[in-house]
Design a protein around this motif. Structure first.
Motif, mmCIF file in Angstrom:
data_model
loop_
_atom_site.group_PDB
_atom_site.id
_atom_site.type_symbol
_atom_site.label_atom_id
_atom_site.label_comp_id
_atom_site.label_asym_id
_atom_site.label_seq_id
_atom_site.Cartn_x
_atom_site.Cartn_y
_atom_site.Cartn_z
ATOM 1 N N ILE A 45 67.034 3.119 10.759
ATOM 2 C CA ILE A 45 66.641 1.725 10.988
ATOM 3 C C ILE A 45 67.739 0.987 11.739
ATOM 4 N N GLY A 46 68.983 1.196 11.337
ATOM 5 C CA GLY A 46 70.094 0.541 12.008
ATOM 6 C C GLY A 46 70.198 0.929 13.466
ATOM 7 N N TYR A 47 69.965 2.183 13.777
ATOM 8 C CA TYR A 47 70.033 2.637 15.164
ATOM 9 C C TYR A 47 68.932 1.993 16.012
ATOM 10 N N ILE A 48 67.717 1.931 15.469
ATOM 11 C CA ILE A 48 66.611 1.330 16.221
ATOM 12 C C ILE A 48 66.864 -0.153 16.458
ATOM 13 N N ILE A 49 67.323 -0.869 15.425
ATOM 14 C CA ILE A 49 67.635 -2.293 15.577
ATOM 15 C C ILE A 49 68.747 -2.488 16.603
ATOM 16 N N THR A 50 69.724 -1.578 16.615
ATOM 17 C CA THR A 50 70.795 -1.645 17.606
ATOM 18 C C THR A 50 70.237 -1.573 19.015
ATOM 19 N N GLY A 51 69.317 -0.643 19.248
ATOM 20 C CA GLY A 51 68.701 -0.521 20.572
ATOM 21 C C GLY A 51 67.957 -1.771 20.991
ATOM 22 N N VAL A 52 67.199 -2.360 20.055
ATOM 23 C CA VAL A 52 66.469 -3.601 20.353
ATOM 24 C C VAL A 52 67.445 -4.725 20.679
ATOM 25 N N ALA A 53 68.518 -4.842 19.892
ATOM 26 C CA ALA A 53 69.488 -5.923 20.083
ATOM 27 C C ALA A 53 70.221 -5.794 21.417
ATOM 28 N N VAL A 54 70.638 -4.584 21.760
ATOM 29 C CA VAL A 54 71.358 -4.379 23.025
ATOM 30 C C VAL A 54 70.449 -4.690 24.208
ATOM 31 N N THR A 55 69.214 -4.242 24.151
ATOM 32 C CA THR A 55 68.283 -4.485 25.251
ATOM 33 C C THR A 55 67.959 -5.962 25.391
ATOM 34 N N ALA A 56 67.818 -6.638 24.249
ATOM 35 C CA ALA A 56 67.508 -8.072 24.292
ATOM 36 C C ALA A 56 68.676 -8.891 24.829
ATOM 37 N N THR A 57 69.890 -8.369 24.724
ATOM 38 C CA THR A 57 71.080 -9.117 25.134
ATOM 39 C C THR A 57 71.481 -8.847 26.578
#
Length: 536
Positions: A30-42
């Motif tokens: 879950i942490g890895y997937i959220i990391t990907g979403v956060a990096v892409t959104a930023t």
């Protein structure tokens, strides 16, 4: 922002997020997937997403390789019902239901419906196998069935991707395309089999004789990546080639050493893979279609659960069928690649693809929580005993003694254990000593006892005793640290040369330390006094 900065940022975010989530027993996926979403959104990562995707794909490659190590050709032959019967039933029934629904209700084209139906029928190899490995349920009854179905699904990715080519390429006839694929499949099987049968064992023996860990590790990486490249060259997935390579190496004497060395690479690359999964989400489209995404994710998981549970009820107990169905209810990572390729070939539009991608990721996140509480759910719905796990270990012992080291002392220990008719297994990381042990008929394996994965493979927590008979103080400490982490309740007896060497294991769960110098002095004095009394 450059490539290195993105990797560093993703690593930092994943470490922080997973450190927080782990306090609440939320898996790292879950942490890895959220990391990907956060990096892409930023940040704008259009120039880097494809590069990261290629690197992350090797997480699946190494995962399939280590799974191949668990399932040799002989073991896979024993699983033919799980792989071919259960796998065929699961994928075909699921694909028919999903394909019919999206064609009639969603208005998707006939070709697109076939691709969507088959892709939604796939489950997540990365999530399921990672969770099964961590919970030590790979060889539980439901675990065997889940793994068998996953293996079939991974093989099915090839014809699914081929269908996309068939639906979009018009310059080649269907018969010619299928014939070429069949020829390529035979070529891949022959090349990998011949290399594995006639070159691998001999080549690895020569490499191991160098006593160089980096050369050994480089050769294994070469085998994994080389097998994946051969499969890809003939038009198949990288992961299938890696899986076949793992099955080949499962027949060698170096299986446990290989697995222990590659686990860190696998886990690191799998983490990167899940980061790239999160990076594929377009938050704007997701927010506009959040209702459809949740509905699709729920319906897909419910249908897959009912399909798997429905047909498995005719072959096994309800509890096993329930756990297998819950484990495989999500949609897998290969579906992400299928939908991306289908969109690139204009079989699916952007909105449909984003809805499907988001629904897949939502199902993957939900399945992590389901897998984490699988036992509790099964106890609630079907509180019945399960059949015992059938673990295909090479040792074949229960209540066994593990001897770490086959030096002069290790040989003497084995002789004494043999006199007492005790079940024992020897772990030795020196290839020359390992070969000496095999020549003497000892149950010896080429493995590093200081590695936690190796100790788990040989069930150190279930051993009646562990005897550490190594020559080096540093290795003694490393082995005892690994035992302390894997089997803190094990009965551990260790040999130390001096009192200072014995102090290295203070604070670890070592039941008894035999200090060689003191024990030898005691025996010498006892023998001297006995001779004196005898003469007197």
């Amino acid at each position: 922002m450059n490539y290195l900065s993105i990797v560093l940022l993703a690593t930092f975010l994943s470490v922080v997020l997973n450190s927080i989530l782990k306090r609440f027993d939320i898996p790292t996926v879950i942490g890895y997937i959220i990391t990907g979403v956060a990096v892409t959104a930023t940040f704008d990562l259009q120039d880097f997403t494809e590069q990261l995707g290629h690197i992350a794909e090797f997480g699946i490659v190494f995962l399939m390789f280590t799974i191949g190590l668990e399932f040799s050709y002989r073991h896979l032959a024993k699983m033919k019902r799980e792989v071919f019967l259960f796998g065929t039933l699961q994928l075909s029934i699921s694909a028919l239901i999903f394909g019919f629904f999206v064609h009639t209700v969603g208005g998707i084209s006939f070709e697109g419906s076939i691709v969507i139906g088959l892709a939604l029928g796939l489950s997540s190899t990365a999530i399921v196998l990672k969770m099964l490995t961590e919970s030590n349920q790979m060889h539980a009854p439901f675990g065997r069935k889940a793994v068998g179905i996953l293996i079939f699904q991974d093989m099915a990715v090839i014809p699914i991707l081929l269908m996309i080519t068939i639906f979009t390429v018009r310059h080649q006839s269907l018969g010619a395309l299928l014939w070429q694929t069949a020829i390529d499949a035979v070529a891949v099987a022959i090349v990998i089999y011949l290399v594995g049968k006639y070159l691998l064992e001999w080549g690895l023996r020569q490499i191991v004789r160098t006593n160089s860990t980096e050369i050994f590790l480089s050769s294994i990486l070469l085998i994994v990546v080389g097998s994946a490249a051969i499969a890809h060259f003939f038009g198949f997935s990288y992961s299938l080639g890696a899986f076949l390579a793992g099955m080949m190496l499962a027949e060698t004497h170096y299986k446990y050493r290989i697995e222990a060395e590659l686990v860190p690479f696998r886990d690191l690359l799998l983490g990167l893979f899940f980061v790239t999964v999160g990076m594929q989400i377009d938050l704007a489209i997701v927010w506009q279609n959040i209702g459809w995404i949740v509905l699709v994710a729920v319906l897909v998981m419910v249908v897959k659960f009912l399909v798997i549970f429905g047909f498995l009820r005719f072959f096994t107990r309800p509890r096993v069928a329930l756990k297998t169905a819950l484990a495989l209810a999500q949609v897998g990572e290969f579906a992400l690649a299928v939908f991306a390729l289908a969109q690139a070939n204009h079989l699916l539009d952007m909105r449909t693809t984003q809805i499907l991608l988001a629904a897949i990721i939502l199902s993957m996140i939900a399945s992590v929580f389901v897998l984490s509480h699988l036992q509790s759910i099964a106890d609630l719905l079907f509180p019945e005993p399960e059949p015992p796990s059938a673990v295909p270990t090479s040792t074949g012992f229960s209540n066994h003694v593990i001897v770490c080291g086959y030096g002069p002392l290790g040989r003497k220990v084995c002789q004494e254990l043999k006199k007492q008719q005790a079940n024992y297994v020897v772990l030795e990381h020196d290839v020359h000593r390992m070969e000496e042990g095999r020549a003497a008929g000892e149950p010896i394996f080429f493995a590093n006892a200081a590695n936690e994965t190796v100790l788990r493979n040989f069930e150190a927590d279930r051993a009646s005793a562990v005897i550490v008979a190594v020559d080096h103080a540093k290795h003694l400490r490393l082995i005892c640290e690994a035992l302390d982490a894997v089997a803190p309740e094990a009965n551990v007896v260790a040999k130390a040369k001096t009192r200072s060497e014995a102090e290295l294991v203070i604070g670890l769960h070592v039941d008894h330390v035999v200090i060689e110098s003191e024990e030898m002095a005691r025996l010498l004095v006892a023998e001297a006094m006995r001779c004196r009394l005898f003469r007197g």
